[in-house]
Design an enzyme around this catalytic site. Structure first.
Site, PDB file in Angstrom:
ATOM      1  N   ARG A  27       0.832  -1.221   0.000  1.00 36.93           N
ATOM      2  CA  ARG A  27       0.000   0.000   0.000  1.00 36.93           C
ATOM      3  C   ARG A  27       0.861   1.265   0.000  1.00 36.93           C
ATOM      4  O   ARG A  27       0.345   2.372  -0.080  1.00 36.93           O
ATOM      5  CB  ARG A  27      -0.906   0.021   1.234  1.00 36.93           C
ATOM      6  CG  ARG A  27      -1.998  -1.009   1.203  1.00 36.93           C
ATOM      7  CD  ARG A  27      -2.956  -0.826   2.357  1.00 36.93           C
ATOM      8  NE  ARG A  27      -3.748   0.383   2.237  1.00 36.93           N
ATOM      9  CZ  ARG A  27      -4.917   0.457   1.617  1.00 36.93           C
ATOM     10  NH1 ARG A  27      -5.428  -0.605   1.059  1.00 36.93           N
ATOM     11  NH2 ARG A  27      -5.578   1.598   1.566  1.00 36.93           N
ATOM     12  N   GLY A 104      -5.645   8.475   3.712  1.00 37.34           N
ATOM     13  CA  GLY A 104      -6.621   9.273   2.973  1.00 37.34           C
ATOM     14  C   GLY A 104      -6.112  10.681   2.749  1.00 37.34           C
ATOM     15  O   GLY A 104      -4.908  10.951   2.870  1.00 37.34           O
ATOM     16  N   GLU A 485      -2.119   4.805 -26.539  1.00 41.41           N
ATOM     17  CA  GLU A 485      -2.067   4.152 -25.223  1.00 41.41           C
ATOM     18  C   GLU A 485      -2.636   2.733 -25.295  1.00 41.41           C
ATOM     19  O   GLU A 485      -2.078   1.802 -24.710  1.00 41.41           O
ATOM     20  CB  GLU A 485      -2.811   5.020 -24.194  1.00 41.41           C
ATOM     21  CG  GLU A 485      -2.896   4.456 -22.791  1.00 41.41           C
ATOM     22  CD  GLU A 485      -1.548   4.214 -22.129  1.00 41.41           C
ATOM     23  OE1 GLU A 485      -0.500   4.637 -22.653  1.00 41.41           O
ATOM     24  OE2 GLU A 485      -1.544   3.538 -21.073  1.00 41.41           O
TER      25      GLU A 485
END
Ligand code: AGP
Length: 612
Positions: A27, A104, A485
């Site tokens: 993370r 956050g 892309e």
């Protein structure tokens, strides 16, 4: 996207936290920290050592007092403030009595910081998070109750958070709450745990409770109580953990690429968070003199691979909104040619990693010539951000898969924010037009949520065309960078020949290659170019190509032209490329899967290219 963990009770709080942090590194890992509590004492340690941060923290914790029974731990992926020790969590209040960790973004951190400073609070870090611990300090003055103080703090916050708080004066207690960002809790025997996600709690509990938004959790040894903002008790159903650690790290997804595709709504929402203040576009990290931005007369965007493609979309926005001539160049080309730029040129280096050698050297060259330089990066404190005069961060969270997905979309959004800021400063768009464009950007997370959950269409098409060897991706105008892309994604993970072309160039050569067996992927975005794309599709169909269209929901013409249609929601023209890239990621993924390739680690490629 950071990792958080908390423990109350037992005699292994520190060991449990350090083990959990090691499992949460996927993370983010740019710094890590822990705060422990026992009796009336609070002890904390932090470390910022790049990918070694958790290891460095473990070393620091050899000095931790023994037998601390309560603790919180954090592994950080920086969004506000560089990845330094002082910005690492836990953050402490003025008296070092309260410790707080957060995952956050607090959108109104600037105004809260100003208010708290006016009350005499001293800030140590550059993070958005630190406002919360000072708010808690204020709220605790009222009644000394950790849960009540948290309840009073939450309504003052705007943004996304999972937060956990301990206090020297509140033994055997951790209080936690969330909005948007995830938070789970669980308990076994006389120990309770919290975490940002399942790997934090694996091996300790078999069942977890997922906390709802704006609910407050009071964790005590072996007991957990959940209440709402009014103090009413809330019942939460447990969920049994059935994942093994590898699945858990990928959030239950098969691989990181799928996980990262699904994280795109959140990545874009985070990149857009806190970007307006008092009606103006706010790019806090940009830190460039407004007069310098007002007086530039040209923009040059530089990048490699997907970052270059994001730059090509950015050019449309800067030209349309900011009315500035804009060039986009591949960094390895720009470096070695006699490009014309000077002090009135704004050079923008776009790079997920912020470390790509060609882009880094290109911006150094631009800086030497006196140009103002901006980096667009996903990594706070990366080399390019240190080299540049200012930075705009994409806040997409750690991207593990080699093929970029969420970071490319976030780069487009960051460049469009820059375009709006330039338009504002130069007066090329009215406040109403800028607000409207901002609203168009704000509509993206919801539209993306709709898209990322709908992978069946691409899977079915992949089954039908997976044996083809030659793919052409065609687009015009804003559809052209999307075509490039899409072709790059297919090449990277499926090892198929895939070329991106401006559809108008078809007749100037490539149409000679169109024959039965060739697959053409046509990007048809609404606007003046749609009709021209219909003609190009008819031309390749007439020569036997199989045609897949990416088109907006309202476009019914493509149904009669194409063999397959991949739908995207209707949105404003300049933000549509962000959506149109998603079905192409899903298509490339589905083809690679069908061929049994490792999508996260494609052959011959590295995530960060630090050599020429
Ligand atoms: C994208 O899928 C690729 N892995 C690659 O083209 C990448 O975009 C390129 O290497 C640039 O990397 P950067 O954004 O870290 O500079």
């Amino acid at each position: 996207m950071c990792g958080i963990i908390g423990v109350v009770g037992g005699d292994r709080a520190l060991a449990t936290i350090l083990e959990g942090l090691a499992r949460l590194e996927y993370r983010g890992y740019d710094s890590a920290g822990v705060a422990l509590q026992s009796g009336n004492e609070l002890w904390s340690a932090r470390a910022a050592d790049g990918t070694r941060s958790v290891e460095a923290l473990v070393e620091r914790c050899t000095n931790a007092p023994a037998n601390m029974t309560v603790g919180i731990g954090h592994t950080r992926w920086a969004t506000h403030g560089n990845p330094t020790e002082v910005n690492a969590h836990p953050h402490l209040d003025c008296g070092n009595r309260i410790g707080l960790i957060h995952n956050g973004i607090i959108e109104n951190h600037s105004e809260l910081r100003e208010h708290l400073q006016s009350l005499g609070h001293g800030f140590r870090s550059a993070t958005d998070t630190e406002v919360m611990v000072h708010l808690m300090e204020e709220e605790l003055k009222i009644d000394g109750d950790l849960v009540q103080a948290t309840r009073r703090m939450l309504p003052q916050l705007r943004g996304a958070f999972a937060v956990a708080i301990i206090s020297a004066d509140h033994p055997n207690q951790v209080v936690a709450a969330r909005r948007v960002s995830p938070l789970i809790v669980g308990s076994r025997d006389d120990v309770s745990f919290l975490g940002s996600d399942i790997p934090a709690l694996m091996g300790h509990v078999d069942e977890v409770y997922a906390i709802e938004e704006d609910h407050v959790v009071d964790l005590r040894p072996g007991t957990i109580s959940v209440t709402d903002l009014e103090g009413n008790t809330v019942h939460v159903e447990p969920v049994t953990i059935t994942w093994d650690i590898e699945v858990a790290e990928k959030g239950g997804f098969k691989d990181f690429m799928t996980k990262e595709i699904h994280e795109q709504p959140e990545a874009i929402a985070a990149t857009l968070a806190d970007r307006t203040r008092d009606g103006f576009v706010a790019l806090d990290e940009l830190d460039l003199d407004e007069e310098d931005l007002r007086t530039i007369d040209k923009v040059v965007i530089i990048g490699c691979g997907s970052s270059y493609h994001a730059g090509l979309v950015g050019k449309f926005a800067i030209e349309a909104w900011g009315k500035l001539p804009t060039e986009v160049d591949i960094a390895s080309e720009f470096r070695y040619r006699d490009a014309i730029f000077d002090a009135s040129t704004l050079v923008v280096g776009v790079s997920q990693s912020g470390e790509t050698i060609d882009t880094l050297e290109a911006i150094k060259k631009a800086k030497k010539s006196g140009s103002k330089v901006i980096a667009v990066s996903n990594i706070v404190g990366a080399s390019m951000t240190r080299e540049a005069d200012g930075t705009i961060y994409t806040r997409a969270g750690l991207e593990v898969s080699v093929a970029s997905t969420k970071t490319v979309l976030a780069q487009v959004v960051a460049l469009e924010l820059l375009a709006l800021r330039l338009a504002e400063l130069r007066g090329t768009r009215s406040a109403e037009e800028i607000a409207e464009a901002m609203a168009d950007l704000q509509a993206l997370p919801a539209a993306l949520t709709q898209l990322v959950d709908a992978s069946e269409g691409p899977e079915a098409i992949a089954d039908a065309v997976g044996d083809a060897q030659d793919f052409f991706f065609l687009g015009r105008h804003l559809g052209f960078p999307v075509a490039l892309e899409g072709a790059l994604k297919l090449k990277e993970i499926s090892y198929l020949r895939a070329e991106g072309y401006p559809a108008g160039e078809l007749k100037h050569g490539p149409i000679a290659l169109i024959e039965p067996g060739v697959v053409v992927v046509a990007i048809v975005l609404s606007g003046p170019m749609a009709e021209k794309m219909y003609s190009n599709i008819a031309e390749v169909k007439a020569r036997g190509a199989t045609v897949i269209c990416v088109a907006e929901d309202s476009d019914h013409i493509v149904d009669s032209l194409a063999d397959y249609v991949l739908r995207i929601p209707d949105v404003a023209e300049l933000v549509a490329p962000v959506l149109a890239m998603v079905p192409l990621q899903q298509l490339a993924y589905a083809i690679a899967q069908a061929k049994g390739f490792d999508v996260d680690r494609p052959r011959n490629l590295a995530k960060t290219v630090t050599v020429e």
